[in-house]
Design a protein around this motif. Structure first.
Motif, short mmCIF file in Angstrom:
data_model
loop_
_atom_site.label_atom_id
_atom_site.label_comp_id
_atom_site.label_asym_id
_atom_site.label_seq_id
_atom_site.Cartn_x
_atom_site.Cartn_y
_atom_site.Cartn_z
N LEU A 211 0.83 -1.21 0.00
CA LEU A 211 0.00 0.00 0.00
C LEU A 211 0.87 1.26 0.00
CD1 LEU A 211 -2.93 -0.99 2.39
CD2 LEU A 211 -2.85 -0.99 -0.10
N HIS B 216 4.61 -2.14 19.34
CA HIS B 216 3.63 -1.12 19.00
C HIS B 216 3.40 -1.07 17.51
CE1 HIS B 216 4.27 0.50 23.01
NE2 HIS B 216 5.56 0.38 22.77
N GLY B 217 2.31 -0.40 17.11
CA GLY B 217 2.06 -0.21 15.69
C GLY B 217 3.18 0.55 15.02
N SER B 218 3.81 1.46 15.76
CA SER B 218 4.87 2.28 15.17
C SER B 218 6.07 1.44 14.74
CB SER B 218 5.31 3.34 16.17
OG SER B 218 5.70 2.73 17.36
N PHE C 169 -7.80 4.53 -6.26
CA PHE C 169 -6.57 4.99 -5.61
C PHE C 169 -6.87 5.75 -4.33
CE2 PHE C 169 -3.97 4.65 -9.60
CZ PHE C 169 -3.16 3.68 -9.07
N LEU D 215 -7.40 3.46 -1.50
CA LEU D 215 -6.13 2.90 -1.03
C LEU D 215 -5.37 3.91 -0.20
CD1 LEU D 215 -4.68 0.93 -4.06
CD2 LEU D 215 -5.59 0.05 -1.93
N VAL E 181 -4.07 3.75 3.68
CA VAL E 181 -2.69 3.92 4.13
C VAL E 181 -2.59 5.05 5.15
CG1 VAL E 181 -0.37 4.54 3.43
CG2 VAL E 181 -1.70 2.98 2.05
N LEU F 92 -1.24 4.74 8.93
CA LEU F 92 -0.07 5.50 9.39
C LEU F 92 -0.41 6.33 10.62
CD1 LEU F 92 1.74 6.75 6.20
CD2 LEU F 92 2.56 5.15 7.92
N ALA G 81 -0.58 4.13 13.53
CA ALA G 81 0.76 3.71 13.94
C ALA G 81 1.44 4.82 14.73
CB ALA G 81 1.57 3.36 12.71
N ASN G 82 1.27 6.07 14.26
CA ASN G 82 1.99 7.16 14.90
C ASN G 82 1.41 7.57 16.24
OD1 ASN G 82 4.20 7.74 13.35
ND2 ASN G 82 2.93 8.67 11.75
N SER H 212 0.50 5.67 18.62
CA SER H 212 0.87 4.85 19.77
C SER H 212 2.14 5.40 20.42
CB SER H 212 1.08 3.41 19.33
OG SER H 212 2.05 3.38 18.33
N VAL H 213 2.28 5.07 21.69
CA VAL H 213 3.40 5.60 22.46
C VAL H 213 4.67 4.80 22.13
CG1 VAL H 213 4.03 6.33 24.77
CG2 VAL H 213 1.67 5.72 24.26
N PHE H 214 5.78 5.47 22.05
CA PHE H 214 7.02 4.76 21.78
C PHE H 214 7.54 4.08 23.03
CE2 PHE H 214 7.68 8.14 18.40
CZ PHE H 214 6.97 7.39 17.49
#
Lengths: 310, 506
Positions: free
Chosen positions: A111, A173-175, B2, B5, B9, B13, B16-17, B19-21
Motif C-alpha cells: 500500500l 507497538h504499531g509504530s 486509488f 487505497l 494507508v 499510518l 501507527a503514529n 501509539s506511544v514509543f
C-alpha cells in the motif's frame, strides 16, 4: 472458472516443487543434521555426540531419504505439516502466527509503495524530461540497486537515531511497523514509479489523450477519464512480478528489524535444520506468491474491460 | 480506487503514529540474541532464569561459590552420598501455591530425564521428606552437585506448570512473573508482590530477542532498549564514544581454544604442542580481531575466581623458543620454509566454524603466525558439528573453537565431560595425565573449600603444562545500558540481567 482451475493446478505444482527442492537442498547442506537440531533445541554449549545421537534416534533421522520424503508428501496430502523439530509445536500453528505478522508487513509495504511510486511516476511522466523526471530516475535506480539491508539500516539511522522519530526494531507497538514496511515499500516503489512514468508518458503521447486535451477538458478530468485506467494496468501487472522481490525482502527485513514473521522463522529454521518448518515456510511463501498473482490477474480483469471481452 | 487505497494507508499510518514509543515508559526493555525456542527449561530455561521469573535451589555469588536460593541450607552425609536440602519457608509460586518439597523433587526428577548437566550426575533418587526437605541420594560422592543444581535447566516450576513431563506454562517463584509470552521473540514480566526475598524496585520489564548485532546496537543507541546484551566488536567501539549509553564489560568464562589431537604423530610430544602455543601472539590477535585486550594466559579468566590461578606462569609469545623446540624434535626447515622430518612436511588441517564470525578470522591469523615457525596449516571452516564428528572418528588434527565453561558457576561439570579419561568432543583428544585425573577425581569427592582450591590449581597447572588444548583468548561480554538505569550490572556467569537489583534514576 478455467482461470481458477489453472491457478489451483499451479498451486499444487508449486507445493510439490517447493517441497522437493527444499528437501534436496536441506540434504545437501554440510554438517550433521542431528547436531544442528540438538544445537537449535538446547543451545551450542550442551551439544555433544551423545545429545546428537539421542536426537537422531528420537527423530529417526537415519531412515532413507526417499522414505522421509514420501512421509512428508503423505502428511501434506492430509494437510498435516508436522511438528517443529526444535520447539515441538505443530508447524501449522507457528506458521499461522508468523504469517499474520508477515502479511501485515507485506500489505502495508504494498500500500505504501502504491502511494509513493505511481504518484511520483505519473507526475514525472506528465512532464517528461523535467526536474522531477530526472530526479526520480536517479533515486529509483539507486534504491533498486541498494540491498534492502542497507536501505533498512539507513532508515534506522535517519529516523531512529538522528531524528528519533520512530522505534528502531521490535514489534510491540504499531509504530514498529513503519520502518520495515517503509524499507520494503521503497524498493517496490522504485520499480512501480518507473513503470508508471513510462506508461504515463506513453499515454500522454497518445492521440486519444491529446484529443481529450484539445477538446478543452480540464487536466484532472483528462487524467481521470483517459489516463488512470490505462496507466493502472501495467502498474498492477508489474506488481505481480515484484512479489518475488517482496518474498525475498521479508526474509532480510524481518531479520534486520526483529519482526516475528515467516522470513525470520525460515532463517532460524535453516540454522537449526528444522526440516518441517523450512518446508512449511517455503510452501506457504510459494503459495502466497500464487495467491497474490491470482489476485493481480483478477484486479487487471476488473480494471481493463478489454480482457473481459476476450 | 486509488483514493480508497490512499485513505487506507493514511489511516494506518495515523494509527501507527498515535501509539506511544517504547522506552519512554517505566518498562525496562531488555534485548538479547537468545530466542525462546520453547517453554521447556531444557530449551530456553536460561531466558526465564535471566529474567528472574524462575529460581533454582542453589545460586552463585560473584566468585562462583554456591549460595542459598530456594534451598535455605544443605548438609551432606559422611559418606558423601546423601544430600539433604531444607527449603526456604513461605515461598509462593506465581499462581499462589506454596513451595513444597514434593514439587521440588518432581521438578528435578523431570529435569534430570532431559538433556542438561543434572542428567550427568550420579543421582540415584530425588525424594521429598515431609514438606520442607528434599533428599538427593547418589551412587557415589559427587561434590559438583551444588553447581549442577544451579543450572537453569534445573529450575523449579510449580506443579501446575507440568502436564506429565511436558512443561505447558512457566509458573516460577522468582521476583518477576511472566505476563505475556510471544515465542520465539518476546516476553513481558511484572514484579511479583508475593516474592519471598528482597523485592526489586523495577516494576515491569520486557524481553526481546534480536538476532542481528547491528540492530541490537542501534536499539541501544536510539534509546529503544534499556539493557542490550552482547555487542559486536565494531558496535562496541562506536558506542563507547556515545554519551547515549553506558557500556559495561566483563571477561566471561568462555574461552577460544585450539583443540589438538595429542595422538597425532606430529603433536604427541608435548614440546610440539608447546611450540605451537609459543608461536601465537595472543595480545596482537585479541586486539586486532576481538578488539579488546583478551589474550588468554591460562584456561580460565580471572572472572572465574575459584578456577583462575594468579600464581601460574602465563602462556607467552616466543617464536624463537618455539623454533628451538621443534628443532630439538628433529624438524628441519625445507626449501619453502616449512619444516620437514623423515620426508614429511609439518602440515596440519585446522578445523573451525563460522557460527562465531571471529573464529575463521582468528584461524587466518594463526595460520600466518605458525607459518613463521615453519608449520603449514590448511584452514577448513565448516559446520560446527565437524569438530565432535572428527573427534569421534579420530581424524581431527587441530580444531579452533569457543567453549563456554560456565553453564553452571563451577565449570567442574564441563571439565569432567571435556577432559575426562577418554577426552571429550569439545576438550582433550588422546590425552591423559595422571595428576590431572587425580585432581578431577578428588574434586568430585571432596567438598572442602581449601582442599578444593588446591585440587583445582593442580588440574589447571596440568593443562597448562601438557597443553591438550591451547588457550588463545577469553571472551568479553559487553552490555549497553541506558543512562537512566542505575545499578545495572553484568553477571559473568550469565545467570541474570540484573533486573532484581537495578532501578530508575531520579
Amino acid at each position: 472458472m478455467r482461470m481458477i482451475l489453472n491457478r489451483l493446478l499451479q498451486a499444487v505444482l508449486v507445493a510439490f516443487t517447493v517441497g522437493l527442492l527444499t528437501f534436496i537442498m536441506i540434504r545437501l547442506l554440510p554438517g550433521d543434521v542431528a547436531y544442528r537440531i540438538a544445537a537449535g533445541r538446547y543451545g551450542y554449549d550442551v551439544v555433544d555426540s551423545a545429545a546428537a545421537a539421542k536426537v537422531a534416534a528420537e527423530l529417526d533421522l537415519n531412515r532413507p531419504a526417499i522414505e522421509a520424503f514420501g512421509l512428508w508428501l503423505y502428511d501434506l496430502v492430509r494437510l498435516d505439516l508436522g511438528t517443529s523439530l526444535v520447539s515441538g509445536e505443530p508447524v501449522w500453528d507457528e506458521l499461522v502466527m508468523q504469517l499474520g505478522h508477515t502479511l501485515q508487513l507485506a500489505v502495508s509495504a504494498i500500500l505504501l509503495s502504491l502511494l509513493i511510486g505511481p504518484l511520483l511516476g505519473i507526475l514525472a511522466g506528465l512532464n517528461r524530461g523535467g526536474f522531477l523526471d530526472r530526479g526520480l530516475m536517479l533515486v529509483s535506480t539507486a534504491l533498486r540497486a541498494l540491498p534492502q539491508f542497507v536501505v533498512g539500516l539507513g532508515l534506522i539511522v535517519i529516523f531512529g537515531l538522528m531524528l528519533n522519530l520512530l522505534p528502531t526494531a521490535g514489534h510491540a507497538h504499531g509504530s514498529h511497523l513503519v520502518l520495515p514496511a517503509f524499507t520494503l515499500a521503497l524498493g517496490l516503489a522504485a520499480v512501480s514509479a518507473q513503470v508508471a512514468r513510462d506508461a504515463m508518458a506513453e499515454v500522454a503521447q497518445s492521440q486519444f489523450y491529446r484529443f481529450a486535451r484539445t477538446k478543452g477538458l480540464p487536466e484532472w478530468q483528462v487524467f481521470r477519464r483517459h489516463g488512470l485506467r490505462n496507466v493502472a494496468v501495467p502498474i498492477v501487472t508489474y506488481l505481480g512480478v515484484q512479489f518475488i522481490y517482496l518474498v525475498e525482502g521479508v526474509v532480510v527485513v524481518e531479520t534486520l528489524f526483529a519482526w516475528p514473521g515467516i522470513g525470520h522463522a525460515l532463517v532460524h529454521a535453516i540454522f537449526g535444520r528444522d526440516v518441517p518448518v523450512i518446508q512449511g515456510a517455503a510452501l506457504v511463501m510459494g503459495l502466497m506468491f500464487v495467491v497474490l498473482n491470482a489476485a493481480v490477474d483478477g484486479f487487471c480483469y476488473i480494471i481493463d474491460p478489454r480482457r473481459r471481452d476476450a | 480506487m486509488f483514493r480508497n487505497l490512499m485513505a487506507g494507508v493514511a489511516v494506518s499510518l495515523l494509527l501507527a503514529n498515535s501509539s506511544v514509543f517504547a522506552a519512554e515508559d517505566r518498562v525496562v526493555d531488555v534485548v538479547a540474541p537468545f530466542e525462546i525456542t520453547g517453554l521447556d527449561p531444557a530449551k530456553s530455561g536460561d531466558v526465564f532464569l535471566r529474567m528472574r521469573i524462575v529460581e533454582t535451589l542453589v545460586e552463585a555469588d560473584a566468585q562462583g561459590n554456591p549460595v542459598p536460593a530456594l534451598a535455605k541450607q544443605w548438609t551432606v552425609s559422611e559418606d558423601g552420598k546423601t544430600w539433604t536440602f531444607t527449603l526456604q519457608p513461605n515461598v509462593r509460586f506465581h499462581d499462589g501455591s506454596a513451595l513444597m518439597a514434593e514439587a521440588v523433587a518432581s521438578a528435578l526428577n523431570i529435569a534430570r530425564a532431559k538433556p542438561g548437566l543434572l542428567s550427568k550426575a550420579p543421582i540415584e533418587a530425588i525424594t521429598a521428606e515431609g514438606e520442607a526437605v528434599v533428599k538427593i541420594t547418589l551412587s557415589k560422592p559427587f561434590a559438583p552437585l551444588l553447581p549442577f543444581l544451579a543450572e537453569s535447566r534445573a529450575q523449579i516450576l510449580a506443579p501446575a506448570s507440568y502436564a506429565g513431563a511436558d512443561v505447558k506454562s512457566i509458573i516460577g517463584s522468582g521476583p518477576f512473573k511472566l505476563t505475556k509470552l510471544e515465542a520465539p521473540q518476546s516476553l513481558a514480566v511484572e514484579r511479583f508482590d508475593g516474592y519471598w526475598g528482597a523485592k526489586p524496585e523495577i516494576e515491569q520489564a520486557r524481553y526481546l530477542s534480536v538476532s542481528r548485532a547491528e540492530t541490537r546496537a542501534l536499539m541501544a543507541e536510539s534509546g529503544d532498549a534499556d539493557y542490550v546484551f552482547n555487542l559486536d566488536p565494531a558496535s562496541r567501539t562506536r558506542l563507547a564514544k556515545s554519551d547515549k549509553v553506558k557500556l559495561i564489560s566483563v571477561s566471561i568464562p568462555r574461552s577460544v581454544l585450539i583443540k589438538l589431537n595429542a595422538g597425532h604423530a606430529f603433536l604427541s610430544d608435548v614440546k610440539a604442542r608447546e611450540a605451537l602455543s609459543l608461536a601465537i601472539d595472543r595480545e596482537g590477535l585479541a586486539t586486532a580481531i576481538l578488539r579488546y585486550p583478551a589474550a588468554a594466559t591460562q584456561l580460565f579468566p580471572p572472572s572465574l575466581g575459584i578456577w583462575h590461578d594468579a600464581s601460574l606462569s602465563p602462556l607467552s609469545y616466543d617464536p624463537e623458543k618455539a623454533e628451538g623446540l621443534l628443532a630439538s624434535l628433529g624438524w628441519k626447515k625445507g626449501a619453502d620454509g616449512i619444516l620437514v622430518k623423515d620426508g614429511k612436511r609439518f602440515a596440519l588441517t585446522l578445523t573451525t566454524y563460522p557460527d562465531r564470525p571471529e573464529l575463521p578470522l582468528l584461524a587466518a591469523v594463526l595460520q600466518e603466525q605458525w607459518k613463521e615457525i615453519g608449520v603449514e596449516v590448511t584452514i577448513n571452516s565448516t559446520n560446527s558439528s565437524e569438530i565432535p564428528a572428527r573427534h569421534q572418528n579420530g581424524t581431527l588434527e587441530l580444531g579452533l573453537m569457543a567453549r563456554n565453561f560456565a553453564l553452571v558457576p563451577d565449570p567442574i561439570g564441563t571439565m569432567l565431560s571435556d577432559y575426562g579419561p577418554t577426552g571429550g568432543d569439545w576438550g582433550a583428544m588422546n590425552w591423559t595425565n595422571a595428576s590431572f585425573q587425580q585432581a578431577l577425581d578428588g574434586l568430585t569427592r571432596i567438598a572442602d573449600a581449601s582442599q578444593g582450591e588446591t585440587l583445582r590449581h593442580q588440574a589447571v597447572a596440568a593443562i597448562q603444562a601438557d597443553l591438550p588444548v591451547i588457550p588463545v583468548a577469553w571472551y568479553q561480554q559487553t552490555v549497553a545500558v541506558s543512562p537512566k538505569l542505575e545499578k545495572a550490572a553484568i553477571d559473568p556467569f550469565e545467570r541474570t540481567f540484573g533486573l532484581e537489583t537495578m532501578r530508575w534514576g531520579k
